[in-house]
Design a protein around this motif. Structure first.
Motif, short mmCIF file in Angstrom:
data_model
loop_
_atom_site.label_atom_id
_atom_site.label_comp_id
_atom_site.label_asym_id
_atom_site.label_seq_id
_atom_site.Cartn_x
_atom_site.Cartn_y
_atom_site.Cartn_z
N ASN A 86 39.42 38.04 29.90
CA ASN A 86 39.13 37.70 31.29
C ASN A 86 37.67 38.01 31.64
O ASN A 86 37.01 37.21 32.31
N ARG A 90 34.83 35.53 33.13
CA ARG A 90 34.14 35.80 34.41
C ARG A 90 32.62 35.82 34.22
O ARG A 90 31.88 35.38 35.08
N VAL A 126 33.51 42.25 38.42
CA VAL A 126 34.12 40.94 38.51
C VAL A 126 35.56 41.05 38.98
O VAL A 126 36.17 42.11 38.91
N LYS A 127 36.08 39.93 39.47
CA LYS A 127 37.46 39.88 39.94
C LYS A 127 38.40 40.36 38.85
O LYS A 127 38.30 39.95 37.69
#
Length: 186
Positions: A86, A90, A126-127
């Protein structure tokens, strides 16, 4: 490396699975540089023929990931999953903010060694992540001393991080004078 999948106009690749691959980060970073170089050749040809060019953004991270056949009995694929996957995804999008092409995490910079040249950009959260990660722009191979514009950028970044705004502005100005249109210095 493994070309994992196409997702719209994106591709996902990974190194180091199913078998451990010493130097996997070096291979990923070298591949990114080759992609940028090849896109330059393609864009020169397309600009001459069609009057257009395309861009690319690459995010690279390394760390522990789940790897294997994922999905169900009906539909599955050999892929990687997890927080580190992930983060790589991102970082690809973070290039939009900095006007860069290739951003790597500090884990990649540390794993890939000194054969490559980077510049520190920022620390970002980041998310989906609780902690900020230091990010770097991949500039190329580390051949010779840093160019003068990069030295000016690093001085500007250090001044910026210390809150010395006028000093930062002057150093970033010098960087822009030496390397026109440098997005992170602008």
């Amino acid at each position: 490396g493994t070309l994992d999948k196409y997702m719209g106009d994106a591709i996902m690749c990974f190194w180091g699975a199913p078998l451990d691959l010493p130097g996997h980060a070096d291979f990923a970073v070298a591949t990114a540089l080759e992609m940028v170089e090849e896109l330059g050749r393609i864009n020169a040809e397309w600009q001459a023929k069609f009057g257009l060019s395309i861009g690319l953004r690459i995010g690279i991270n390394t760390g522990e990931m789940a790897v294997g056949n994922m999905g169900s009995e009906q539909v599955f694929s050999y892929t990687v999953m997890g927080d580190n996957v992930n983060l790589g995804s991102r970082l690809e999008g973070v290039n939009n903010i900095y006007g860069t092409r290739v951003i790597v995490s500090d884990a990649v910079k540390n794993a890939a060694g000194s054969a490559f040249r980077y510049r520190s950009l920022d620390k970002v959260r980041v998310k989906g992540k609780e902690e900020a990660v230091e990010i770097f722009e991949l500039l190329g191979l580390a051949a010779g001393p840093d160019p003068e514009w990069l030295d000016s950028f690093h001085l500007g970044l250090a001044a910026y991080r210390a809150g010395r705004w006028e000093e930062a502005e002057a150093a970033f100005g010098t960087c822009l004078a030496l390397k026109n249109n440098d997005a992170p210095a602008g």
